[in-house]
Design an enzyme around this catalytic site. Structure first.
Site, PDB file in Angstrom:
ATOM      1  N   HIS A 369       0.828  -1.206   0.000  1.00  0.00           N
ATOM      2  CA  HIS A 369       0.000   0.000   0.000  1.00  0.00           C
ATOM      3  C   HIS A 369       0.858   1.248   0.000  1.00  0.00           C
ATOM      4  O   HIS A 369       0.532   2.245  -0.643  1.00  0.00           O
ATOM      5  CB  HIS A 369      -0.938  -0.015   1.200  1.00  0.00           C
ATOM      6  CG  HIS A 369      -1.702  -1.285   1.298  1.00  0.00           C
ATOM      7  ND1 HIS A 369      -2.186  -1.783   2.471  1.00  0.00           N
ATOM      8  CD2 HIS A 369      -2.040  -2.160   0.341  1.00  0.00           C
ATOM      9  CE1 HIS A 369      -2.798  -2.922   2.230  1.00  0.00           C
ATOM     10  NE2 HIS A 369      -2.714  -3.177   0.947  1.00  0.00           N
ATOM     11  N   CYS A 682      -5.091  -2.147 -19.117  1.00  0.00           N
ATOM     12  CA  CYS A 682      -4.811  -1.305 -17.959  1.00  0.00           C
ATOM     13  C   CYS A 682      -3.775  -1.885 -16.997  1.00  0.00           C
ATOM     14  O   CYS A 682      -3.489  -1.302 -15.971  1.00  0.00           O
ATOM     15  CB  CYS A 682      -6.094  -0.976 -17.193  1.00  0.00           C
ATOM     16  SG  CYS A 682      -6.871  -2.428 -16.480  1.00  0.00           S
TER      17      CYS A 682
HETATM   18  C1  PEP Z   1      -4.328  -6.134 -13.444  1.00  0.00           C
HETATM   19  O1  PEP Z   1      -4.419  -7.223 -12.886  1.00  0.00           O
HETATM   20  O2  PEP Z   1      -3.660  -5.962 -14.487  1.00  0.00           O
HETATM   21  C2  PEP Z   1      -4.995  -4.962 -12.889  1.00  0.00           C
HETATM   22  C3  PEP Z   1      -5.031  -3.826 -13.537  1.00  0.00           C
HETATM   23  O3  PEP Z   1      -5.532  -5.087 -11.652  1.00  0.00           O
HETATM   24  P1  PEP Z   1      -4.672  -5.028 -10.302  1.00  0.00           P
HETATM   25  O4  PEP Z   1      -3.263  -4.689 -10.666  1.00  0.00           O
HETATM   26  O5  PEP Z   1      -5.302  -4.033  -9.441  1.00  0.00           O
HETATM   27  O6  PEP Z   1      -4.827  -6.439  -9.823  1.00  0.00           O
END
Ligand code: PEP
Ligand code: MG
Length: 755
Positions: A369, A682
């Site tokens: 975090h 993303c």
């Molecule tokens: C991912 O898994 O690529 C994602 C964007 O989610 P997080 O990194 O929050 O798991």
């Protein structure tokens, strides 16, 4: 009748007083150290007392002795790890042997004439967990030194450590030969946690400086002070545990449980009271016990034990506060680099960002975090810098290279100069990115790319304006939950979502519903330990099993939208049924709120993350129901390669620019194109130049990246010929080229692609 513990300590107390007199007396350091070993030998009825101090090359030099040949002083040097002294260095703990010559580590130095000695007791001279030397007594006959003797020698060594490191005892030339504080330039390789470069002065994330009254005038009064402080400490830990006064980001419940356990642990309390009763001031007693734990911590390999010892250290720090022993946190210097074992996210937010230039952690992982907050603050962070706290002293110059994950400690002038040139170049690069802010992201051959940013905290929001991102492609709603010490109330959730939408204005925002579980565990919610959390009860699985939380979140989102458009996305969808169930819950919530007279969003678009290989192969069906999808490549690659993204041994083992993963990503791009459904990427790879170029070449036309990557990725896009690279990439993938990355880097060099 006098208390037996008082009687038993009285001899040793007089030793401490004697030592205070010796140290305060006039004369050279050598004269005083000679007097010191003599006094110890006499008090402990030992035939020998010797002091070894650690040299900068880690060898141990005999500095003073009573009983060994005086000619060996400054002549005998034990190599690192040599002999019983080396064993104490290794263990950072006392060694009490009835028959020293039978110990496997025993080594014989004829010049010291130590042959006839049998009984041996040695203790480390520690300061702040760092070993400065070893103090040892020996006796001719076989003898096991009593616990009181061990205690007395530890107390003396603690006082000695303070005096040696205070610089009052040794001259500058003598100090140069003692490893009181490391002076060599060193560099540590850790992991990049938050990108950037910084030069500055080390500030240890410590409770502050302990006052330096070491020896108590009235030991009974000191014991009482300590006992009172322990009572206060227990009370405050209980209060925290009951949730009163626990500030945002304070210690988690698990840590508080450990605090409570230790605050009532008789062994720990006994050690503290023993140390205070034996003549040390209450502060020095805590400091001594803390130092011993710290030394054990530095050599402990077991992560669980390390964690517990850290908890104990934190508790000792709290106890020092209760004793009033700690100066308030001084103002940070202009270019502060915070050096810590680990740090909580809320704590990090408390520092003055204008002075804090970087953070270096002994532990810490990119998904912690604090790492997330640091990225939001654009604070360079290097983590996993093993041995950091043992090497850095306050005020040391540090070069933090969070582009490569390297920390240089006390660099020489040419290294620092080179580094400053890099800092300058980086600044210029950033200025160039800022100039691209309003330029649309369009490839050289005319393909428009939508470049949005990822976010999750309020502090991220100004970045929308600053970077020119076209929206928020992924808002990680769980961050609010992770940073809070309680389940955020409906009004708190609504307010955050409203602030996000207000900040975004016309720009679209995609809210991802809670992605908890796995590594994202809420400290205030009971959670069963899972042997394989990445494959466990996380994200939608948890949300659908306990829909109350999800419905609550839907309410907050609908209310915050207040008639605007709502884009909502579900994490870790693995089957169509999961998507359908979640969507049905959302629809029901919208209906319910309409009934209660809330303003309903003008338009609701519901999307899904593509994070599991299972859903990749059901994409056509999913796209008949989902309004859009976003590829969460962090998780998708973790599951594709069966390599835990949290485990540094395997997280970067496989290159995602591998023909297998590129085929899968190409498949996603094609299916979405054919279904005419919007798709974006993303995961972190979208923000990395080479990977982002490959994604665009595969046909992705929307990326959502960390705010700091918007500029660099846009620069790359402006120099990219999408069709040309697309053709090349298809060839490499078809030929099952093993080194797509190298091909791509070569291509960039020859085509002028700005990675
Ligand atoms: C991912 O898994 O690529 C994602 C964007 O989610 P997080 O990194 O929050 O798991
Ligand atoms: Mg994910």
């Amino acid at each position: 009748m006098s208390d037996p513990s008082t009687r038993k300590h009285s001899g040793h107390r007089s030793l401490l007083r004697h030592i205070r007199e010796i140290m305060a007396a006039k004369g050279t350091a050598q004269y005083r150290l000679d007097a010191l070993v003599k006094a110890i030998a006499s008090n402990l009825h030992a035939d020998v007392c010797s002091l070894y101090l650690r040299r900068p090359d880690a060898s141990m030099e005999l500095w003073a002795t009573q009983g060994l040949d005086p000619n060996a002083v400054h002549v005998t040097r034990l190599g690192a790890g040599e002999g019983l002294v080396g064993e104490i260095v290794r263990l950072s703990r006392p060694l009490n042997l009835t028959e020293a010559p039978t110990h496997s580590a025993f080594s014989f130095h004829p010049e010291t004439a130590e042959d006839p000695f049998h009984g041996f007791l040695g203790v480390p001279v520690l300061r702040g967990g760092r070993l400065l030397g070893v103090l040892a007594v020996q006796s001719r006959e076989a003898r096991h030194y009593s616990n009181d003797d061990v205690e007395a020698l530890q107390n003396v060594s603690m006082v000695l450590a303070e005096i040696v490191s205070s610089g009052d005892l040794l001259s500058a030339s003598e100090l140069a030969n003692v490893a009181v504080r490391p002076s060599r330039a060193e560099s540590l390789t850790g992991r990049r946690i938050s990108d950037g470069l910084a030069v500055g002065q080390a500030v240890l994330h410590d409770p502050g400086r302990v006052k330096t009254i070491l020896i108590a005038d009235d030991p009974e009064a000191e014991k009482t002070r300590l006992e009172d402080a322990i009572l206060d400490l227990r009370h405050s830990v209980d209060t925290l545990y009951q949730g009163k006064g626990n500030r945002l980001g304070g210690p988690s419940r698990a840590v508080l449980e450990a605090y409570r356990m230790f605050a009532n642990d008789q062994g720990w309390l006994d050690r503290l009271c023993e140390a205070a009763g034996s003549g040390l001031s209450a502060e020095a007693a805590v400091e001594r016990v803390r130092g011993e734990h710290r030394a054990r911590l530095l050599s402990a390999k077991d992560p669980y034990l390390r964690e517990r010892l850290h908890d104990l250290e934190d508790l000792a720090n709290r106890l020092l506060r209760h004793l009033g022993a700690v100066d308030e946190l001084a103002e940070l210097p202009e270019n502060a680099i915070l050096v810590a074992r680990a740090i909580g996210p809320a704590e990090l937010l408390e520092f003055d960002r204008s002075r804090l230039k970087a953070l270096v952690l002994e532990e810490g992982s990119p998904t912690s975090h604090a790492a997330i907050v640091a990225r939001a603050l654009r604070l360079p962070v290097v983590g996993h810098a093993t041995g950091l706290l043992d090497r850095v002293s306050p005020g040391d110059t540090l070069l933090v290279d969070a582009e490569e994950g390297i920390v240089s400690i006390r660099p020489d002038a040419p290294t620092e100069e080179q580094f400053r040139i890099r800092v300058d170049e980086r600044r210029q690069r950033r200025a160039a990115y800022a100039r691209l802010r309003d330029k649309p992201a369009r490839t050289k051959d005319g393909q428009r790319i939508t470049l949005a940013m990822n976010a999750g905290l309020r502090v991220d929001l100004p970045q929308l304006e600053e970077t020119g991102a076209e929206g928020i492609g992924l808002f990680r709603t769980e961050f609010q939950f992770l940073l809070s010490d309680h389940l955020p109330r409906l009004t708190e959730q609504t307010q955050l979502y409203r602030d996000v939408l207000d900040a975004a204005g016309e720009r679209p925002v995609v809210f991802r519903t809670l992605d908890l579980g796995g590594d994202k565990v809420l400290p205030y919610v009971a959670h069963e330990r899972e042997s394989n959390p990445a494959l466990g009860w996380r994200a939608m699985r948890m949300a659908l099993d306990r829909p109350g939380l999800l419905r609550y979140q839907f309410r907050a989102l609908i209310d915050a939208t207040g008639g605007r458009e709502l884009n909502i996305m579900f994490p870790l969808i693995t089957t169509l049924m999961e998507f359908r169930t979640a969507r049905a819950l959302l629809d029901a919530e919208i209906k319910r709120m309409a009934r209660f007279g809330y303003t309903i969003p003008a338009k609701v678009r519901v999307g899904s993350m593509v994070e599991t290989p299972a859903i990749v192969w059901q994409l056509e069906s999913l796209l008949k129901e989902a309004d859009f999808v976003s590829v969460g490549a962090n998780d998708l690659m973790q599951y594709f390669f069966a390599a835990d993204r949290e485990n540094s041994r395997v997280a970067e083992r496989y290159d995602i620019l591998n023909t297998g993963s590129l085929r899968m990503l190409g498949h996603i791009a094609n299916v979405c194109q054919q279904s005419m459904r919007p798709v974006s990427v993303c995961g972190e790879i979208a923000g990395q130049g080479v990977e982002a170029a490959a994604l665009i070449a595969l046909g992705f036309t929307a990326l959502s990246v960390p705010p700091d990557s918007v500029g660099p990725v846009k620069r790359m896009i402006l120099s990219l010929d999408q069709k040309d690279l697309g053709i090349k990439l298809a060839e490499w993938v078809a030929e099952a080229q093993t080194n797509v990355r190298e091909n791509l880097l070569d291509y960039a060099r020859t085509s002028g692609l700005a990675l």
